[in-house]
Write a protein that holds these residues in place. Structure first.
Motif, PDB file in Angstrom:
ATOM      1  N   MET A   1       0.841  -1.188   0.000  1.00  0.00           N
ATOM      2  CA  MET A   1       0.000   0.000   0.000  1.00  0.00           C
ATOM      3  C   MET A   1       0.883   1.246   0.000  1.00  0.00           C
ATOM      4  SD  MET A   1      -2.935  -0.812   2.812  1.00  0.00           S
ATOM      5  CE  MET A   1      -4.455  -0.347   2.078  1.00  0.00           C
ATOM      6  N   ASN A   2       0.397   2.251  -0.718  1.00  0.00           N
ATOM      7  CA  ASN A   2       1.112   3.511  -0.670  1.00  0.00           C
ATOM      8  C   ASN A   2       0.522   4.399   0.428  1.00  0.00           C
ATOM      9  OD1 ASN A   2      -1.132   4.970  -1.706  1.00  0.00           O
ATOM     10  ND2 ASN A   2      -0.523   4.483  -3.793  1.00  0.00           N
ATOM     11  N   GLU A   3       1.107   5.574   0.635  1.00  0.00           N
ATOM     12  CA  GLU A   3       0.677   6.443   1.736  1.00  0.00           C
ATOM     13  C   GLU A   3      -0.780   6.892   1.578  1.00  0.00           C
ATOM     14  OE1 GLU A   3       1.850  10.544   4.054  1.00  0.00           O
ATOM     15  OE2 GLU A   3       3.222   9.766   2.545  1.00  0.00           O
ATOM     16  N   LEU A   4      -1.195   7.225   0.348  1.00  0.00           N
ATOM     17  CA  LEU A   4      -2.584   7.632   0.142  1.00  0.00           C
ATOM     18  C   LEU A   4      -3.544   6.510   0.508  1.00  0.00           C
ATOM     19  CD1 LEU A   4      -4.715   9.649  -0.795  1.00  0.00           C
ATOM     20  CD2 LEU A   4      -4.381   8.806  -3.125  1.00  0.00           C
ATOM     21  N   GLU A   5      -3.217   5.288   0.131  1.00  0.00           N
ATOM     22  CA  GLU A   5      -4.082   4.158   0.448  1.00  0.00           C
ATOM     23  C   GLU A   5      -4.171   3.914   1.953  1.00  0.00           C
ATOM     24  OE1 GLU A   5      -3.501   1.390  -3.514  1.00  0.00           O
ATOM     25  OE2 GLU A   5      -1.999   1.305  -1.939  1.00  0.00           O
ATOM     26  N   THR A   6      -3.113   4.159   2.671  1.00  0.00           N
ATOM     27  CA  THR A   6      -3.143   3.922   4.110  1.00  0.00           C
ATOM     28  C   THR A   6      -3.812   5.066   4.869  1.00  0.00           C
ATOM     29  OG1 THR A   6      -0.944   4.876   4.437  1.00  0.00           O
ATOM     30  CG2 THR A   6      -1.074   2.495   4.068  1.00  0.00           C
ATOM     31  N   ARG A   7      -4.023   6.207   4.193  1.00  0.00           N
ATOM     32  CA  ARG A   7      -4.654   7.363   4.834  1.00  0.00           C
ATOM     33  C   ARG A   7      -5.955   7.734   4.113  1.00  0.00           C
ATOM     34  NH1 ARG A   7      -1.904   9.760   8.683  1.00  0.00           N
ATOM     35  NH2 ARG A   7      -2.803  11.805   8.376  1.00  0.00           N
ATOM     36  N   THR A   8      -6.707   6.727   3.702  1.00  0.00           N
ATOM     37  CA  THR A   8      -7.995   6.945   3.042  1.00  0.00           C
ATOM     38  C   THR A   8      -9.089   6.302   3.885  1.00  0.00           C
ATOM     39  OG1 THR A   8      -6.982   6.957   0.851  1.00  0.00           O
ATOM     40  CG2 THR A   8      -9.349   6.515   0.952  1.00  0.00           C
ATOM     41  N   LEU A   9     -10.118   7.088   4.175  1.00  0.00           N
ATOM     42  CA  LEU A   9     -11.272   6.600   4.929  1.00  0.00           C
ATOM     43  C   LEU A   9     -12.466   6.548   3.992  1.00  0.00           C
ATOM     44  CD1 LEU A   9     -12.722   5.948   7.656  1.00  0.00           C
ATOM     45  CD2 LEU A   9     -13.276   8.381   7.738  1.00  0.00           C
ATOM     46  N   CYS A  10     -13.087   5.388   3.869  1.00  0.00           N
ATOM     47  CA  CYS A  10     -14.320   5.220   3.095  1.00  0.00           C
ATOM     48  C   CYS A  10     -15.469   5.116   4.083  1.00  0.00           C
ATOM     49  CB  CYS A  10     -14.247   3.960   2.231  1.00  0.00           C
ATOM     50  SG  CYS A  10     -12.940   4.012   1.004  1.00  0.00           S
ATOM     51  N   CYS A  11     -16.491   5.942   3.872  1.00  0.00           N
ATOM     52  CA  CYS A  11     -17.558   6.041   4.864  1.00  0.00           C
ATOM     53  C   CYS A  11     -18.916   6.124   4.170  1.00  0.00           C
ATOM     54  CB  CYS A  11     -17.300   7.295   5.689  1.00  0.00           C
ATOM     55  SG  CYS A  11     -18.339   7.455   7.115  1.00  0.00           S
ATOM     56  N   ASP A  12     -19.868   5.347   4.640  1.00  0.00           N
ATOM     57  CA  ASP A  12     -21.231   5.402   4.130  1.00  0.00           C
ATOM     58  C   ASP A  12     -21.883   6.707   4.581  1.00  0.00           C
ATOM     59  OD1 ASP A  12     -23.598   4.625   2.912  1.00  0.00           O
ATOM     60  OD2 ASP A  12     -24.256   3.433   4.612  1.00  0.00           O
ATOM     61  N   LEU A  13     -22.831   7.189   3.809  1.00  0.00           N
ATOM     62  CA  LEU A  13     -23.510   8.439   4.126  1.00  0.00           C
ATOM     63  C   LEU A  13     -24.664   8.237   5.111  1.00  0.00           C
ATOM     64  CD1 LEU A  13     -23.865  11.466   3.638  1.00  0.00           C
ATOM     65  CD2 LEU A  13     -25.218  10.900   1.610  1.00  0.00           C
ATOM     66  N   ASP A  14     -25.698   7.516   4.689  1.00  0.00           N
ATOM     67  CA  ASP A  14     -26.912   7.390   5.504  1.00  0.00           C
ATOM     68  C   ASP A  14     -26.707   6.442   6.677  1.00  0.00           C
ATOM     69  OD1 ASP A  14     -28.617   9.131   3.988  1.00  0.00           O
ATOM     70  OD2 ASP A  14     -28.570   7.608   2.413  1.00  0.00           O
ATOM     71  N   GLY A  15     -27.004   6.952   7.862  1.00  0.00           N
ATOM     72  CA  GLY A  15     -26.861   6.162   9.076  1.00  0.00           C
ATOM     73  C   GLY A  15     -25.475   6.246   9.688  1.00  0.00           C
ATOM     74  N   THR A  16     -24.534   6.853   8.987  1.00  0.00           N
ATOM     75  CA  THR A  16     -23.178   7.011   9.499  1.00  0.00           C
ATOM     76  C   THR A  16     -22.833   8.492   9.630  1.00  0.00           C
ATOM     77  OG1 THR A  16     -22.536   4.960   8.411  1.00  0.00           O
ATOM     78  CG2 THR A  16     -20.760   6.391   9.133  1.00  0.00           C
ATOM     79  N   LEU A  17     -23.031   9.238   8.561  1.00  0.00           N
ATOM     80  CA  LEU A  17     -22.795  10.687   8.563  1.00  0.00           C
ATOM     81  C   LEU A  17     -24.086  11.471   8.645  1.00  0.00           C
ATOM     82  CD1 LEU A  17     -20.082  10.869   5.761  1.00  0.00           C
ATOM     83  CD2 LEU A  17     -19.747  10.722   8.232  1.00  0.00           C
ATOM     84  N   ALA A  18     -25.164  10.895   8.135  1.00  0.00           N
ATOM     85  CA  ALA A  18     -26.464  11.562   8.104  1.00  0.00           C
ATOM     86  C   ALA A  18     -27.519  10.666   8.738  1.00  0.00           C
ATOM     87  CB  ALA A  18     -26.872  11.864   6.662  1.00  0.00           C
ATOM     88  N   SER A  19     -28.508  11.320   9.329  1.00  0.00           N
ATOM     89  CA  SER A  19     -29.636  10.555   9.847  1.00  0.00           C
ATOM     90  C   SER A  19     -30.343   9.888   8.679  1.00  0.00           C
ATOM     91  CB  SER A  19     -30.596  11.471  10.609  1.00  0.00           C
ATOM     92  OG  SER A  19     -31.098  12.482   9.747  1.00  0.00           O
ATOM     93  N   VAL A  20     -31.141   8.893   8.975  1.00  0.00           N
ATOM     94  CA  VAL A  20     -31.874   8.169   7.936  1.00  0.00           C
ATOM     95  C   VAL A  20     -33.286   8.727   7.876  1.00  0.00           C
ATOM     96  CG1 VAL A  20     -32.715   5.902   7.218  1.00  0.00           C
ATOM     97  CG2 VAL A  20     -30.487   6.105   8.331  1.00  0.00           C
TER      98      VAL A  20
END
Length: 66
Positions: A1-20
């Motif tokens: 893995m390169n540095e960008l890959e090790t410092r990338t966060l993938c996050c779902d929107l609904d129910g994680t960042l936003a209410s449903v």
């Protein structure tokens, strides 16, 4: 893995960042989500937000994220 890959966060929107909810124009950010993502970005993390929302809601979703 390169540095960008090790410092990338993938996050779902609904129910994680936003209410449903039925109406995407009225959902609220989950407490602390905006601040947490802002802190990670400041620390050099790349943030990838994904969703299963239908493409018809693309503009509403982008507007909400801005």
């Amino acid at each position: 893995m390169n540095e960008l890959e090790t410092r990338t966060l993938c996050c779902d929107l609904d129910g994680t960042l936003a209410s449903v909810g039925e109406d995407y124009t009225t959902v609220e950010p989950i407490d602390g989500a905006r601040e947490a993502l802002s802190g990670l970005r400041s620390d050099g993390w790349a943030i990838v937000i994904y969703t299963a929302r239908h493409f018809n809601h693309w503009k509403t979703t982008v507007d909400w994220l801005m």
